[in-house]
Design an enzyme around this catalytic site. Structure first.
Site, mmCIF file in Angstrom:
data_model
loop_
_atom_site.group_PDB
_atom_site.id
_atom_site.type_symbol
_atom_site.label_atom_id
_atom_site.label_comp_id
_atom_site.label_asym_id
_atom_site.label_seq_id
_atom_site.Cartn_x
_atom_site.Cartn_y
_atom_site.Cartn_z
ATOM 1 N N LYS A 137 0.809 -1.216 0.000
ATOM 2 C CA LYS A 137 0.000 0.000 0.000
ATOM 3 C C LYS A 137 0.842 1.266 0.000
ATOM 4 O O LYS A 137 0.449 2.269 -0.588
ATOM 5 C CB LYS A 137 -0.943 0.024 1.220
ATOM 6 C CG LYS A 137 -2.174 -0.846 1.061
ATOM 7 C CD LYS A 137 -3.266 -0.330 1.999
ATOM 8 C CE LYS A 137 -4.528 -1.155 1.914
ATOM 9 N NZ LYS A 137 -5.535 -0.674 2.891
ATOM 10 N N LYS A 174 -8.925 -11.908 -9.150
ATOM 11 C CA LYS A 174 -9.973 -11.911 -8.139
ATOM 12 C C LYS A 174 -11.058 -10.880 -8.502
ATOM 13 O O LYS A 174 -10.743 -9.802 -8.990
ATOM 14 C CB LYS A 174 -9.331 -11.539 -6.787
ATOM 15 C CG LYS A 174 -10.055 -12.107 -5.599
ATOM 16 C CD LYS A 174 -9.253 -11.927 -4.314
ATOM 17 C CE LYS A 174 -10.188 -12.107 -3.137
ATOM 18 N NZ LYS A 174 -9.549 -11.980 -1.847
ATOM 19 N N LYS A 207 -13.842 -4.739 -6.452
ATOM 20 C CA LYS A 207 -14.587 -3.491 -6.612
ATOM 21 C C LYS A 207 -13.762 -2.453 -7.365
ATOM 22 O O LYS A 207 -14.302 -1.481 -7.861
ATOM 23 C CB LYS A 207 -14.980 -2.941 -5.247
ATOM 24 C CG LYS A 207 -13.762 -2.564 -4.440
ATOM 25 C CD LYS A 207 -14.076 -1.966 -3.112
ATOM 26 C CE LYS A 207 -12.765 -1.593 -2.445
ATOM 27 N NZ LYS A 207 -12.829 -1.490 -1.018
#
Ligand code: TRP
Length: 341
Positions: free
Chosen positions: A120, A203, A206
């Site tokens: 991240k 995967k 969203k």
């Protein structure tokens, strides 16, 4: 259950980030599992981790909406606020108070090894928030402020649960106590891993730029149906044996979704649909998905029109959560040597 956990009564805790956009993948991989655990007679505590969400920028209005939408998704999927405790993290201050103690237990080196931090923060770690670095200590506090013994999470969170164990072990060792349990991760099986409808090797997410790649929990019947009918496939009929799906990721994914929605496994699903062409299988899957998901999406829509109902459930949950967390924090303060605790 490990020996260390055995002296604590079983208690399940999990946290979910209210960062927007619930998909079929979240439903089959997490939500449904959480709802099942509530019905196993164990104490279950589920938390919308808004404080974790803000370790990266969140628009305030979007955060408010996403927190309520996530709560609505859980309730609409069968989470019973009378059986489980459902609340948002910021409303139980004990999480952040225990997190500070854990910031002083965890070592910089432990945090630096976290793969989520590395992913991240990316190349520019100097520009990441301090909160993002400390994220796993807050997560440890989420879990340990309830003395939770079991934490259902995805594979990607296993390292953070291991760090939680390391924090508990170091705290217990440093303060010569056995106050904190050594929590067990409960990792989701690959059976519930839902892949993109456009690419069976990725995967379902969203954040995929194509909305056709995913089924959103807010999609209505028409959208669900058309996405399944347009899902990428190969030209062959479905095999009758699981082995026949090995090199066919898109076919495998659709059969897997069918299996999960009908509470069976791949082999069980192929008993129903093996040998069929996609032209016949896709409408079957679409009907099944609509039958299972559209009652959830309409209940979510109803709840989103009644935010005060959601807020009431969360406030009640926060009160019940605090009743467990406050004495555990108080005892922690005493162990650490805080006067007045
Ligand atoms: N880090 C978890 C995730 O991104 C969310 C989370 C926060 C969590 N606190 C937790 C999960 C405590 C389990 C237990 O999915």
């Amino acid at each position: 259950m490990s020996e260390a956990a055995a002296q604590f009564s079983p208690r399940v805790f999990s946290g979910i980030q209210p960062s927007g956009g619930l998909t079929l993948g979240n439903y089959l991989g997490a939500i449904r599992r959480f709802v099942d655990m509530q019905n196993d007679g164990i104490e279950t505590i589920y938390c919308m981790v808004d404080l974790h969400a803000i370790t990266v920028w969140q628009d305030p209005e979007a955060l408010r909406r996403n927190t309520r939408e996530l709560a609505a998704g859980y309730i609409a999927s069968g989470l019973d606020p009378a059986k489980s405790i459902l609340f948002n993290q910021s409303q139980v201050v004990e999480h952040t108070q225990l997190a500070w103690i854990f910031n002083c237990v965890a070592r910089m080196g432990w945090m630096q090894r976290m793969t989520q931090w590395k992913d991240k923060a990316g190349k520019n770690q100097q520009n990441a928030s301090l909160g993002l670095f400390a994220y796993p200590a807050l997560m440890a506090a989420d879990i340990l402020v309830y003395h939770a013994t079991h934490v259902p999470v995805g594979e990607d969170q296993k390292q953070h649960v291991e760090l939680t164990r390391d924090i508990a072990i170091k705290f217990n060792h440093d303060f010569k106590t056995d106050f904190f349990p050594i929590t067990e991760p409960v990792i989701e099986g690959t059976a519930t891993r839902v892949m993109s409808l456009r690419d069976g090797s990725k995967k379902m997410s969203k954040s995929d730029p194509s909305d056709m790649s995913r089924i959103n929990m807010t999609d209505d019947a028409d959208a669900i149906s058309s996405k399944i009918r347009k899902a990428r496939t190969d030209p062959d009929a479905l095999p009758s044996e699981v082995a026949g799906l090995a090199e066919r990721p898109e076919a495998r994914n659709l059969v897997n979704i069918y299996a999960a929605l009908s509470d069976t496994d791949l082999a069980g699903a192929l008993k129903d649909v093996g040998g069929k062409q996609f032209a016949e299988f896709k409408p079957m899957l679409a009907d099944l998905a609509v039958a299972k998901l559209s009652p959830i999406s309409s209940e979510m829509a109803r709840l989103m029109q009644a935010p005060e109902e959601i807020d009431r459930i969360l406030a009640d949950g926060a009160g019940r959560a605090r009743a467990i967390a406050a004495p555990i924090l108080k005892r922690t303060y005493e162990i650490v040597g805080m006067v007045g605790a």
